[in-house]
Design a protein around this motif. Sequence first.
Motif, short mmCIF file in Angstrom:
data_model
loop_
_atom_site.label_atom_id
_atom_site.label_comp_id
_atom_site.label_asym_id
_atom_site.label_seq_id
_atom_site.Cartn_x
_atom_site.Cartn_y
_atom_site.Cartn_z
N VAL A 1 28.40 44.20 88.77
CA VAL A 1 27.86 43.85 87.46
C VAL A 1 28.57 42.61 86.90
O VAL A 1 27.93 41.69 86.37
N ILE A 2 29.89 42.59 87.04
CA ILE A 2 30.66 41.43 86.55
C ILE A 2 30.24 40.16 87.27
O ILE A 2 30.02 39.11 86.66
N SER A 3 30.10 40.25 88.60
CA SER A 3 29.74 39.08 89.40
C SER A 3 28.34 38.58 89.05
O SER A 3 28.13 37.37 88.87
N LEU A 4 27.38 39.50 88.94
CA LEU A 4 26.00 39.10 88.64
C LEU A 4 25.91 38.48 87.24
O LEU A 4 25.22 37.47 87.05
N THR B 1 27.55 35.02 87.29
CA THR B 1 26.72 34.05 88.03
C THR B 1 25.53 33.60 87.19
O THR B 1 25.16 32.42 87.19
N SER B 2 24.95 34.53 86.44
CA SER B 2 23.77 34.20 85.63
C SER B 2 24.12 33.26 84.48
O SER B 2 23.24 32.61 83.92
N GLN B 3 25.41 33.20 84.12
CA GLN B 3 25.85 32.35 83.01
C GLN B 3 26.74 31.20 83.50
O GLN B 3 27.57 30.70 82.74
N ALA B 4 26.58 30.82 84.76
CA ALA B 4 27.44 29.79 85.34
C ALA B 4 27.37 28.47 84.59
O ALA B 4 28.34 27.71 84.54
N SER B 5 26.22 28.18 83.98
CA SER B 5 26.04 26.91 83.27
C SER B 5 26.94 26.80 82.03
O SER B 5 27.18 25.72 81.52
N ALA B 6 27.45 27.96 81.56
CA ALA B 6 28.29 27.96 80.38
C ALA B 6 29.73 27.57 80.68
O ALA B 6 30.54 27.43 79.76
N GLY B 7 30.03 27.37 81.95
CA GLY B 7 31.40 27.06 82.34
C GLY B 7 32.07 28.28 82.94
O GLY B 7 31.72 29.43 82.62
N LYS B 8 33.06 28.06 83.81
CA LYS B 8 33.69 29.15 84.53
C LYS B 8 34.33 30.18 83.61
O LYS B 8 34.13 31.39 83.75
N ALA B 9 35.14 29.72 82.65
CA ALA B 9 35.85 30.64 81.76
C ALA B 9 34.89 31.48 80.93
O ALA B 9 35.04 32.70 80.81
N ALA B 10 33.87 30.83 80.37
CA ALA B 10 32.89 31.55 79.55
C ALA B 10 32.08 32.52 80.39
O ALA B 10 31.79 33.65 79.95
N ALA B 11 31.73 32.11 81.60
CA ALA B 11 30.95 32.97 82.49
C ALA B 11 31.75 34.22 82.87
O ALA B 11 31.22 35.34 82.89
N GLN B 12 33.05 34.03 83.15
CA GLN B 12 33.90 35.18 83.48
C GLN B 12 34.01 36.13 82.30
O GLN B 12 33.96 37.36 82.47
N ILE C 1 31.85 36.66 79.95
CA ILE C 1 30.58 37.39 79.84
C ILE C 1 30.50 38.48 80.91
O ILE C 1 30.05 39.60 80.65
N GLY C 2 30.96 38.15 82.10
CA GLY C 2 30.96 39.14 83.19
C GLY C 2 31.81 40.35 82.85
O GLY C 2 31.38 41.49 83.03
N TYR C 3 33.01 40.12 82.33
CA TYR C 3 33.88 41.24 81.97
C TYR C 3 33.29 42.04 80.81
O TYR C 3 33.45 43.26 80.75
N ASN C 4 32.59 41.35 79.91
CA ASN C 4 31.92 42.06 78.81
C ASN C 4 30.89 43.04 79.35
O ASN C 4 30.79 44.18 78.87
N TRP C 5 30.14 42.63 80.36
CA TRP C 5 29.17 43.53 80.97
C TRP C 5 29.87 44.68 81.72
O TRP C 5 29.34 45.80 81.78
N GLY C 6 31.04 44.40 82.27
CA GLY C 6 31.82 45.48 82.89
C GLY C 6 32.21 46.52 81.86
O GLY C 6 32.15 47.74 82.13
N PHE C 7 32.59 46.09 80.66
CA PHE C 7 32.92 47.03 79.58
C PHE C 7 31.69 47.79 79.12
O PHE C 7 31.78 48.97 78.76
N ILE C 8 30.54 47.13 79.10
CA ILE C 8 29.29 47.81 78.74
C ILE C 8 29.02 48.95 79.72
O ILE C 8 28.62 50.06 79.33
N LEU C 9 29.26 48.69 81.01
CA LEU C 9 29.07 49.73 82.03
C LEU C 9 29.96 50.94 81.75
O LEU C 9 29.54 52.09 81.90
#
Length: 521
Positions: free
Chosen positions: A464-467, A470-481, A483-491
């Motif tokens: 979930v974190i990786s997907l 990846t979907s937010q890669a355009s926002a920059g690496k730090a921002a994308a990461q 967002i990924g961790y945020n989705w991990g917390f949602i899970l």
Amino acid sequence: MTNQQSQKRKDGERNALGARPVSEQSIPSESGRESNVRSAQPKSAGSEGTVASITPRQRGLMMAVLLLGSFTALMAETFLNNALPTIMGAFAVGQATAQWLTTAYLLVVGLMIPMSAWVFESFNLRTTFVTLMAVFLVGSVICIFAPNFWVLLAGRIIEAIAAGGLMPFIQNVILMMFPPEKRGMAMGITGLVIGFGPAVGPTISGLILKVSGWKTLFVILALASAVTAILAVPLVRNVTSPHHSTTDVISFAESIFGFGLILYALSEVGNTGRITLLLAVLFVVGVIIMTLFCVRQFRLSTPLLDLHVFGNARFNLCTLLSTISNIAMVGVELVLPLYLQTTRGESALTSGLVMMPGALVMVVCNPISGTLYDKLGIKKLSLFGFLMLLLGSVPMLWFSAKTSLWLIGLCYALRMVGISCTMMTTFTAGINLSAARLTAHANAASSTVRQVGGSLGTALAMLVISLAATSQASAGKAAAQAIGYNWGFILMVVFALIGLAASFFLPNADTERKAIATASK
């Protein structure tokens, strides 16, 4: 007193302890044949070192030695996490290769769990425990003197063979030594070891590595296992009457390869955060082999793992809740350090310190939750636990690079209160609600499901974190990461909600007591 009267008195003593008399009971299998299922039982009164004859002090000392061995093996799971960079330099290997020192350990531990019931029922208790500690000692000594990485890995695998057998074995002993109405407290202490060992491993090893080399870690493990084995000789008593039975080689092979492929595939997804065609194929092959394993167990007269335990809906529900608790624990233990070290730029030591209060909370809460389970039953405790888990998880949805470390530590500690109230208590309730003759098999089955669930939860969280990243890669690496961790917390919030909802279907205290009384007959 006649022989018949004497035997009735002995049987009554055993039933008072929550164990059935030593006998075989037939279960109809799917093939129509009878399955003679026996469990290692307390020895009859008058035998040396019986459950009925040992004093509370002797029982306490025996538990202390067993849990010391378990703590050593569980701490070893995460003991090398901080030493991997040093080991990579010492043997000139990459991170992916060095990571196998942890991955292989966890895989082999998981492979041993389905066989734990057969080991417990077939061999002398003290001999089995001392042998497992001796095997762990041999593995640690090999690691100390390893001339290259592959010998070091072989030593870790040998350690894992012993570790995989220790935890279910010790749980079986404790379940046998305590009647159902007192198991909550005993298993609460066991849960303390399960959670605290891996939690403090990185912190202890980090402190040791500041003053010594990585081989010192294995010296400590070797000394701990040697001391435990020596103490076990006078303090661990043979309180079972094992029966020797042949091992079905095909079942053994199916368990190793099927379970191994599933755990390997899930582990790799958890490490990489992506699914490859090879991993998908290996997972499917593993599922097919495990399906064949399950079909075979129903057809055998003496199965390696008696799957009739899954015919009990209440056992299945308790196993599900225990598995969700395990997912909640290992999932955040993976995601939170990554969030702290990448999104916030904290050090590994700071991450460990932030999570340390949660580990200490587990030390305090596990025995308390076990005692509360004995008094209140599982439903109220599970509802409270998953509610605490939810309350600790929801604030994580708003974690950012500026969130206070105190708030992060508080939320993690609150989650650990919930996990302390659910993981081992629901596991114990499931065992109590199973037929007494299937206790060892129920323990092995529930532990196996929990192990797979933990691997699945880790893999799902990383996926979930990786997907999301990846979907937010355009926002920059730090921002994308972030967002990924945020989705991990949602899970993690979703798992808490599922656990809370499922807890409403648990039996109330009165119904549970009646069901346990029936199951203990």
